[in-house]
Design a protein around this motif. Structure first.
Motif, PDB file in Angstrom:
ATOM      1  N   VAL A 169      -6.836 -16.387  10.779  1.00 47.39           N
ATOM      2  CA  VAL A 169      -5.912 -15.683  11.663  1.00 47.39           C
ATOM      3  C   VAL A 169      -4.697 -15.218  10.874  1.00 47.39           C
ATOM      4  N   LYS A 170      -4.499 -13.917  10.810  1.00 44.78           N
ATOM      5  CA  LYS A 170      -3.370 -13.312  10.115  1.00 44.78           C
ATOM      6  C   LYS A 170      -2.769 -12.232  11.007  1.00 44.78           C
ATOM      7  N   THR A 171      -1.594 -11.763  10.636  1.00 44.39           N
ATOM      8  CA  THR A 171      -0.913 -10.719  11.394  1.00 44.39           C
ATOM      9  C   THR A 171      -0.686  -9.502  10.514  1.00 44.39           C
ATOM     10  N   LEU A 172      -1.209  -8.362  10.948  1.00 43.78           N
ATOM     11  CA  LEU A 172      -0.931  -7.093  10.279  1.00 43.78           C
ATOM     12  C   LEU A 172       0.162  -6.375  11.057  1.00 43.78           C
ATOM     13  N   TYR A 173       1.254  -6.076  10.366  1.00 45.22           N
ATOM     14  CA  TYR A 173       2.372  -5.396  11.012  1.00 45.22           C
ATOM     15  C   TYR A 173       2.195  -3.878  11.032  1.00 45.22           C
ATOM     16  N   ALA A 174       1.590  -3.342   9.984  1.00 42.55           N
ATOM     17  CA  ALA A 174       1.444  -1.887   9.905  1.00 42.55           C
ATOM     18  C   ALA A 174       0.381  -1.516   8.880  1.00 42.55           C
ATOM     19  N   ILE A 175      -0.320  -0.406   9.152  1.00 39.58           N
ATOM     20  CA  ILE A 175      -1.203   0.235   8.174  1.00 39.58           C
ATOM     21  C   ILE A 175      -0.844   1.713   8.184  1.00 39.58           C
ATOM     22  N   GLY A 176      -0.339   2.202   7.075  1.00 41.21           N
ATOM     23  CA  GLY A 176       0.009   3.619   6.960  1.00 41.21           C
ATOM     24  C   GLY A 176      -1.033   4.360   6.154  1.00 41.21           C
ATOM     25  N   ILE A 177      -1.424   5.530   6.624  1.00 37.79           N
ATOM     26  CA  ILE A 177      -2.429   6.339   5.916  1.00 37.79           C
ATOM     27  C   ILE A 177      -1.865   7.740   5.734  1.00 37.79           C
ATOM     28  N   THR A 178      -1.660   8.136   4.489  1.00 37.10           N
ATOM     29  CA  THR A 178      -1.119   9.458   4.184  1.00 37.10           C
ATOM     30  C   THR A 178      -1.938  10.092   3.066  1.00 37.10           C
ATOM     31  N   ARG A 179      -1.747  11.401   2.898  1.00 36.00           N
ATOM     32  CA  ARG A 179      -2.473  12.109   1.846  1.00 36.00           C
ATOM     33  C   ARG A 179      -1.523  13.033   1.095  1.00 36.00           C
ATOM     34  N   ARG A 180      -1.722  13.085  -0.226  1.00 38.06           N
ATOM     35  CA  ARG A 180      -0.996  14.025  -1.076  1.00 38.06           C
ATOM     36  C   ARG A 180      -1.990  14.656  -2.030  1.00 38.06           C
ATOM     37  N   GLY A 181      -2.332  15.904  -1.759  1.00 43.04           N
ATOM     38  CA  GLY A 181      -3.351  16.574  -2.557  1.00 43.04           C
ATOM     39  C   GLY A 181      -4.685  15.882  -2.407  1.00 43.04           C
ATOM     40  N   ALA A 182      -5.290  15.516  -3.516  1.00 38.17           N
ATOM     41  CA  ALA A 182      -6.599  14.862  -3.491  1.00 38.17           C
ATOM     42  C   ALA A 182      -6.496  13.348  -3.323  1.00 38.17           C
ATOM     43  N   TYR A 183      -5.277  12.828  -3.220  1.00 33.63           N
ATOM     44  CA  TYR A 183      -5.082  11.378  -3.221  1.00 33.63           C
ATOM     45  C   TYR A 183      -4.657  10.862  -1.847  1.00 33.63           C
ATOM     46  N   TRP A 184      -5.351   9.823  -1.407  1.00 34.54           N
ATOM     47  CA  TRP A 184      -5.015   9.129  -0.176  1.00 34.54           C
ATOM     48  C   TRP A 184      -4.239   7.862  -0.513  1.00 34.54           C
ATOM     49  N   CYS A 185      -3.278   7.534   0.339  1.00 36.73           N
ATOM     50  CA  CYS A 185      -2.477   6.335   0.168  1.00 36.73           C
ATOM     51  C   CYS A 185      -2.578   5.492   1.427  1.00 36.73           C
ATOM     52  N   PHE A 186      -3.047   4.261   1.283  1.00 38.14           N
ATOM     53  CA  PHE A 186      -3.180   3.319   2.391  1.00 38.14           C
ATOM     54  C   PHE A 186      -2.197   2.172   2.155  1.00 38.14           C
ATOM     55  N   ASP A 187      -1.223   2.030   3.039  1.00 40.32           N
ATOM     56  CA  ASP A 187      -0.215   0.974   2.921  1.00 40.32           C
ATOM     57  C   ASP A 187      -0.471  -0.124   3.948  1.00 40.32           C
ATOM     58  N   PHE A 188      -0.513  -1.358   3.479  1.00 41.86           N
ATOM     59  CA  PHE A 188      -0.769  -2.513   4.332  1.00 41.86           C
ATOM     60  C   PHE A 188       0.416  -3.467   4.279  1.00 41.86           C
ATOM     61  N   HIS A 189       0.895  -3.871   5.442  1.00 42.04           N
ATOM     62  CA  HIS A 189       2.004  -4.820   5.523  1.00 42.04           C
ATOM     63  C   HIS A 189       1.609  -5.926   6.498  1.00 42.04           C
ATOM     64  N   GLY A 190       1.592  -7.159   6.022  1.00 41.12           N
ATOM     65  CA  GLY A 190       1.196  -8.275   6.865  1.00 41.12           C
ATOM     66  C   GLY A 190       1.863  -9.560   6.441  1.00 41.12           C
ATOM     67  N   ASN A 191       1.722 -10.584   7.262  1.00 39.70           N
ATOM     68  CA  ASN A 191       2.344 -11.863   6.901  1.00 39.70           C
ATOM     69  C   ASN A 191       1.613 -12.526   5.744  1.00 39.70           C
ATOM     70  N   ALA A 192       0.297 -12.328   5.683  1.00 38.09           N
ATOM     71  CA  ALA A 192      -0.518 -12.861   4.592  1.00 38.09           C
ATOM     72  C   ALA A 192      -1.887 -12.196   4.677  1.00 38.09           C
ATOM     73  N   PHE A 193      -2.675 -12.338   3.601  1.00 34.12           N
ATOM     74  CA  PHE A 193      -3.972 -11.670   3.549  1.00 34.12           C
ATOM     75  C   PHE A 193      -5.040 -12.637   3.047  1.00 34.12           C
TER      76      PHE A 193
END
Length: 263
Positions: A169-193
């Motif tokens: 059991v963990k908590t994910l606060y946010a997942i951000g998904i953005t793109r710049r040109g050919a590159y995707w960026c996935f940001d993960f913020h959580g209490n632990a993984f």
């Protein structure tokens, strides 16, 4: 003899190492760091990190603490230790902390980033530093799927068999998904993984983004609480441990120069 507790921020390229945690062969980031620290301090030094990373995973602000029997200025810990480190590992900052500070247990949350190249051609200059897909990805489908993971959940479906965490059991606060040109960026913020948690989530997001699964499949995988329900573990190359976050009174730096390089 009294000792002083020191916190350090470490950046490293994980491609050439068998992960963070020390192993008998010595080819881990922790082994390299402790050898360098011991050479600088002229006596054995051991460290505790904020979050262990796997083989091939990179670190931007891995925080460690150590108890040193020698007194050195913060800049000396940085420059002196870096003298003994290989080019792909470097201390970014150093500062004394209170004896009760613990790099892992004092952390309030952790952040990771996954960089993904979408291209018909495999990476070359950035090989080992980005993940790769050759099928086009759909942002809205992945963003919808990611929303199903926000909050406190049992993440057993995304947990490696060898995971040693006491609870799935963990908590994910946010997942951000953005793109710049050919590159995707996935940001993960959580209490632990959990072990492989982000790479297993990435496997599912790529399956959804490429149209092989619908966005609603992510919720089904989560509710199954079974590793067999999820996609295969995605490659480690594009995964970066951005760093932990602490209460402000610890005054732990949250930014390193490499964070500007890979934005």
């Amino acid at each position: 003899m009294s000792s002083q507790r020191i916190a350090l921020g470490i950046a490293y390229r994980g491609s050439g190492y068998l992960g963070w945690q020390s192993q008998p062969g010595g080819r881990t980031v922790q082994d390299q760091l402790e050898q360098a620290l011991s050479a600088f301090a002229a006596r054995p030094i051991s460290t505790m990190c904020a979050g262990r990373t796997d083989t091939g995973v990179h670190g931007l602000n891995q925080v460690v603490h150590l108890d040193s029997p020698v007194e050195r200025e913060p800049f000396s810990w940085v420059r002196g230790t870096n003298r003994y480190l290989p080019p792909d590992i470097a201390v970014q900052w150093a500062q004394p902390v209170v004896p009760g500070f613990h790099a892992r247990n004092s952390a309030r949350s952790r952040r990771y980033r996954y960089l993904l190249l979408e291209s018909a051609l495999r990476p070359a200059l950035e090989a080992g530093q980005v993940g790769w897909v050759f099928r086009p990805l759909e942002a809205s489908a992945m963003q919808e799927a990611a929303r199903a993971l926000i909050g406190e959940h049992d993440f057993s479906s995304f947990r490696a068999a060898e995971c040693q965490a006491a609870s799935p059991v963990k908590t994910l606060y946010a997942i951000g998904i953005t793109r710049r040109g050919a590159y995707w960026c996935f940001d993960f913020h959580g209490n632990a993984f959990l072990h492989h948690m982000i790479r297993n989530i990435m496997g599912c997001l790529v399956a959804i983004g490429s149209g092989r699964q619908p966005a609603g499949w992510m919720g089904e995988v989560l509710r199954a609480r079974s590793r067999d329900a999820a996609a295969p573990t995605f490659m480690a190359d594009g995964l970066y441990f951005v760093g932990p976050q602490y209460d402000a009174h610890h005054r732990i730096p949250a930014h390193t120069p490499a964070m500007d390089w890979f934005v």
